[in-house]
Design a protein around this motif. Structure first.
Motif, PDB file in Angstrom:
ATOM      1  N   TYR A   8       0.827  -1.210   0.000  1.00 40.13           N
ATOM      2  CA  TYR A   8       0.000   0.000   0.000  1.00 40.13           C
ATOM      3  C   TYR A   8       0.858   1.256   0.000  1.00 40.13           C
ATOM      4  N   ALA A   9       1.890   1.295   0.826  1.00 36.84           N
ATOM      5  CA  ALA A   9       2.758   2.477   0.864  1.00 36.84           C
ATOM      6  C   ALA A   9       3.473   2.661  -0.471  1.00 36.84           C
ATOM      7  N   ALA A  10       3.857   1.561  -1.105  1.00 29.70           N
ATOM      8  CA  ALA A  10       4.574   1.643  -2.377  1.00 29.70           C
ATOM      9  C   ALA A  10       3.687   2.132  -3.510  1.00 29.70           C
ATOM     10  N   THR A  11       2.363   1.963  -3.396  1.00 31.41           N
ATOM     11  CA  THR A  11       1.440   2.342  -4.473  1.00 31.41           C
ATOM     12  C   THR A  11       0.477   3.436  -4.022  1.00 31.41           C
ATOM     13  N   ALA A  12       0.853   4.192  -3.008  1.00 32.81           N
ATOM     14  CA  ALA A  12      -0.026   5.233  -2.469  1.00 32.81           C
ATOM     15  C   ALA A  12      -0.119   6.426  -3.400  1.00 32.81           C
ATOM     16  N   ASN A  13      -1.294   7.040  -3.449  1.00 33.94           N
ATOM     17  CA  ASN A  13      -1.461   8.296  -4.170  1.00 33.94           C
ATOM     18  C   ASN A  13      -0.683   9.407  -3.468  1.00 33.94           C
ATOM     19  N   THR A  14      -0.359  10.434  -4.225  1.00 31.27           N
ATOM     20  CA  THR A  14       0.428  11.548  -3.688  1.00 31.27           C
ATOM     21  C   THR A  14      -0.475  12.752  -3.442  1.00 31.27           C
ATOM     22  N   PHE A  15      -0.376  13.317  -2.232  1.00 35.97           N
ATOM     23  CA  PHE A  15      -1.094  14.536  -1.876  1.00 35.97           C
ATOM     24  C   PHE A  15      -0.127  15.492  -1.192  1.00 35.97           C
ATOM     25  N   ALA A  16      -0.541  16.727  -1.046  1.00 35.37           N
ATOM     26  CA  ALA A  16       0.278  17.703  -0.336  1.00 35.37           C
ATOM     27  C   ALA A  16       0.517  17.242   1.098  1.00 35.37           C
ATOM     28  N   ALA A  17       1.699  17.524   1.621  1.00 35.98           N
ATOM     29  CA  ALA A  17       2.072  17.067   2.960  1.00 35.98           C
ATOM     30  C   ALA A  17       1.278  17.799   4.034  1.00 35.98           C
ATOM     31  N   ASN A 116      -9.551   7.641  -5.697  1.00 34.83           N
ATOM     32  CA  ASN A 116      -8.994   6.552  -6.495  1.00 34.83           C
ATOM     33  C   ASN A 116      -8.389   5.515  -5.549  1.00 34.83           C
ATOM     34  N   CYS A 117      -9.160   4.457  -5.238  1.00 34.08           N
ATOM     35  CA  CYS A 117      -8.683   3.442  -4.291  1.00 34.08           C
ATOM     36  C   CYS A 117      -9.001   2.027  -4.766  1.00 34.08           C
ATOM     37  N   ASP A 118      -9.149   1.856  -6.084  1.00 27.99           N
ATOM     38  CA  ASP A 118      -9.272   0.527  -6.694  1.00 27.99           C
ATOM     39  C   ASP A 118     -10.442  -0.290  -6.141  1.00 27.99           C
ATOM     40  N   TYR A 119     -11.569   0.344  -5.893  1.00 32.44           N
ATOM     41  CA  TYR A 119     -12.700  -0.397  -5.328  1.00 32.44           C
ATOM     42  C   TYR A 119     -13.246  -1.411  -6.330  1.00 32.44           C
ATOM     43  N   LEU A 180     -10.687  -2.893  -1.661  1.00 34.20           N
ATOM     44  CA  LEU A 180     -10.104  -1.626  -2.086  1.00 34.20           C
ATOM     45  C   LEU A 180      -8.687  -1.475  -1.537  1.00 34.20           C
ATOM     46  N   HIS A 181      -8.041  -0.402  -1.922  1.00 33.21           N
ATOM     47  CA  HIS A 181      -6.712  -0.013  -1.435  1.00 33.21           C
ATOM     48  C   HIS A 181      -6.940   0.877  -0.220  1.00 33.21           C
ATOM     49  N   PRO A 182      -6.783   0.345   1.006  1.00 34.46           N
ATOM     50  CA  PRO A 182      -7.216   1.100   2.178  1.00 34.46           C
ATOM     51  C   PRO A 182      -6.408   2.364   2.444  1.00 34.46           C
ATOM     52  N   LEU A 183      -5.111   2.340   2.190  1.00 34.67           N
ATOM     53  CA  LEU A 183      -4.325   3.548   2.445  1.00 34.67           C
ATOM     54  C   LEU A 183      -4.744   4.669   1.507  1.00 34.67           C
ATOM     55  N   ASN A 184      -5.030   4.343   0.247  1.00 31.84           N
ATOM     56  CA  ASN A 184      -5.489   5.386  -0.668  1.00 31.84           C
ATOM     57  C   ASN A 184      -6.869   5.912  -0.288  1.00 31.84           C
ATOM     58  N   LEU A 185      -7.716   5.056   0.283  1.00 30.52           N
ATOM     59  CA  LEU A 185      -8.987   5.553   0.799  1.00 30.52           C
ATOM     60  C   LEU A 185      -8.745   6.538   1.939  1.00 30.52           C
ATOM     61  N   ALA A 186      -7.859   6.191   2.866  1.00 31.70           N
ATOM     62  CA  ALA A 186      -7.561   7.084   3.990  1.00 31.70           C
ATOM     63  C   ALA A 186      -6.979   8.404   3.513  1.00 31.70           C
ATOM     64  N   LEU A 187      -6.031   8.344   2.581  1.00 33.40           N
ATOM     65  CA  LEU A 187      -5.418   9.576   2.061  1.00 33.40           C
ATOM     66  C   LEU A 187      -6.449  10.434   1.330  1.00 33.40           C
ATOM     67  N   GLY A 188      -7.362   9.785   0.599  1.00 35.96           N
ATOM     68  CA  GLY A 188      -8.405  10.541  -0.095  1.00 35.96           C
ATOM     69  C   GLY A 188      -9.371  11.193   0.867  1.00 35.96           C
ATOM     70  N   GLU A 189      -9.694  10.521   1.963  1.00 39.80           N
ATOM     71  CA  GLU A 189     -10.580  11.116   2.964  1.00 39.80           C
ATOM     72  C   GLU A 189      -9.889  12.274   3.678  1.00 39.80           C
ATOM     73  N   ALA A 190      -8.585  12.138   3.929  1.00 40.08           N
ATOM     74  CA  ALA A 190      -7.846  13.251   4.526  1.00 40.08           C
ATOM     75  C   ALA A 190      -7.872  14.472   3.613  1.00 40.08           C
ATOM     76  N   THR A 290      -4.908  -7.627  -6.187  1.00 38.57           N
ATOM     77  CA  THR A 290      -4.712  -6.180  -6.233  1.00 38.57           C
ATOM     78  C   THR A 290      -5.003  -5.690  -7.648  1.00 38.57           C
ATOM     79  N   ALA A 291      -4.980  -4.378  -7.811  1.00 39.78           N
ATOM     80  CA  ALA A 291      -5.299  -3.796  -9.124  1.00 39.78           C
ATOM     81  C   ALA A 291      -4.262  -4.164 -10.183  1.00 39.78           C
ATOM     82  N   ASP A 292      -3.046  -4.505  -9.762  1.00 43.27           N
ATOM     83  CA  ASP A 292      -1.999  -4.858 -10.720  1.00 43.27           C
ATOM     84  C   ASP A 292      -1.696  -6.363 -10.705  1.00 43.27           C
ATOM     85  N   ASN A 293      -2.725  -7.164 -10.415  1.00 42.18           N
ATOM     86  CA  ASN A 293      -2.670  -8.625 -10.575  1.00 42.18           C
ATOM     87  C   ASN A 293      -1.671  -9.312  -9.644  1.00 42.18           C
ATOM     88  N   ARG A 294      -1.572  -8.860  -8.436  1.00 42.58           N
ATOM     89  CA  ARG A 294      -0.851  -9.593  -7.396  1.00 42.58           C
ATOM     90  C   ARG A 294      -1.888 -10.273  -6.499  1.00 42.58           C
TER      91      ARG A 294
END
Length: 425
Positions: A8-17, A116-119, A180-190, A290-294
């Motif tokens: 999840y950390a390796a495929t996380a979306n990028t947002f402002a810090a 965008n969390c691959d639901y 879904l990708h839970p870390l991307n959901l959390a980052l999107g909610e933040a 996962t979204a990339d077939n793992r």
């Protein structure tokens, strides 16, 4: 602290810090913890017009919210039959009316804020024996009684169409569940909280709290003055900060591995309809693509949250027992994380004193319940406490044996249930 080295950390979306708190600030509500519980609470509150500050000791989604299996599973860690038996019909009626609401909130958040969390829809409870299959038939009837009509029983032929494994004798497909990708959901909610004017401070652990009409939450370099506090720390709260919470719960560790990318043909041969799966054992295994077939595969519990020496050696045999065709496949990621267990396996909600709320102990069922809990605590702060209190009235008992003996006592009980699972009784 940064996120653990996970898929999840390796495929996380990028947002402002987000900054670190270095000043004294004021707000209406201070939320302690930026996992799903804190983020859901803060987002509901900011949508309602409250001025909200969220304090996070590490990073948004650092704990269980950014490390879990990514499965959107309905109901609670103890299903409605247990609630009816132990807490009565009125509690069952109230809690049953909310048991599918968390997943609906997640769907709404994803759609409303374009997260965008691959639901992917569809979750399966997979039975390993006839006893578990009989339980799933009863579960389907109960869930339909409480309003979920998107359920399908799978016989042995049906489960083979969903899972390329000989282990399962049937299952229950919940089309209102999913993954879904839970870390991307959390980052999107933040990020949605930011859009509504909420403030999040990372690397800003709460170290001391002053109670009273005006509450003060101190960090190493700053202070938040607020009318309300919401404790949303779960398994990552240190006992010295708020011992009233830690004495009624126990952190537990769980482990996950993720394979190297599989070919499209191999991935779809394992799970042709891309559902997520959890088996029906007491100490259950769970898996999905996962979204990339793992293949992501998790399972096991370490009571007391001790870090295992080798996650792969723990999980690889479980995965190969289910999918022997993956012999020789490499693993690119392996990690562990903590969730918070309660003695009853039901979440603990309540209020310490006027204006100070807590939510904890989802007991492995946190993705959906945390989202519901954020709505409930927002209702309570607005003076509508009926639904919040339906959970707050449930008994919140300490583990037997106290702090020193709770781990071996719980492990003994779990071993008994694991033995029953093994022999199908």
């Amino acid at each position: 602290m940064d996120h653990v080295n996970s898929y999840y950390a390796a495929t996380a979306n990028t947002f402002a810090a987000w900054p670190t708190l270095q000043d004294t600030i004021e707000c209406d509500v201070c939320v302690i913890g930026a996992g799903f519980t804190g983020l859901s609470s803060a987002l509901f509150l900011t949508e309602a017009g409250f001025d909200v500050v969220v304090l996070e000791a590490a990073r948004v989604g650092f704990g269980a919210s950014g490390r879990n299996g990514g499965q959107v599973v309905n109901s609670y860690s103890r299903d409605i039959d247990v609630i009816e038996k132990h807490y009565g019909q009125e509690s069952a009626r109230m809690l049953g009316s909310m048991m599918f609401e968390g997943a609906e909130i997640i769907h709404d958040r994803i759609d409303r804020y374009a997260i965008n969390c691959d639901y992917r829809p569809g979750g399966i409870f997979a039975a390993l024996n006839a006893r578990q299959m009989a339980h799933l038939r009863q579960q389907k009837e109960r869930w339909q009684r409480y309003g979920n009509h998107q359920l399908e029983l799978l016989d042995e032929t049906g489960i083979r169409r969903e899972i390329a494994s000989e282990r399962f004798v049937g299952g229950l497909l919940d089309k209102r569940g999913g993954h879904l990708h839970p870390l991307n959901l959390a980052l999107g909610e933040a990020e949605a909280i930011r859009r509504h004017g909420g403030r999040i401070y990372e690397r800003s652990a709460a170290v001391r709290v002053e109670h009273g009409a005006t509450k003060r939450v101190y960090t190493a370099e700053g202070c938040v003055q607020a009318k309300y506090i919401i404790w949303a720390t779960n398994a990552y709260l240190t006992p010295d900060v708020e011992p009233r919470l830690t004495k009624r719960s126990m952190p537990c560790g769980s482990q996950i591995v993720v394979t190297e990318p599989l070919s499209n043909d191999l991935a779809l041969s394992l799970l042709p309809n891309n559902r997520c799966v959890e088996d029906c054992n007491y100490l259950l295994d769970y898996f999905r693509l996962t979204a990339d077939n793992r293949l992501l595969f998790g399972g096991g519990v370490i009571y007391g949250a001790r870090e295992p020496d080798d996650v792969i050696s723990l999980i690889r045999p479980k995965m190969l027992k289910t999918f022997p065709q993956l012999q020789g496949v490499k693993f690119d990621y392996a990690w562990s994380g903590n969730f918070l267990l309660t003695l009853s396996r039901m979440p603990q909600l309540g209020q310490f004193e006027e204006g100070e709320f807590y939510i904890q102990g989802d007991s492995g069922h946190g993705v959906t319940f945390t989202h519901l809990a954020g709505r409930l605590v927002t209702e309570a702060i607005r003076g509508e406490k009926q639904r919040f209190d339906a959970f707050a009235r449930l008994p919140q008992l300490p583990f037997p044996g106290g702090h020193r003996l709770r781990i071996p006592f719980t492990a003994i009980g779990a071993a008994w249930y694991a033995l029953r699972d093994r022999f199908g009784v």
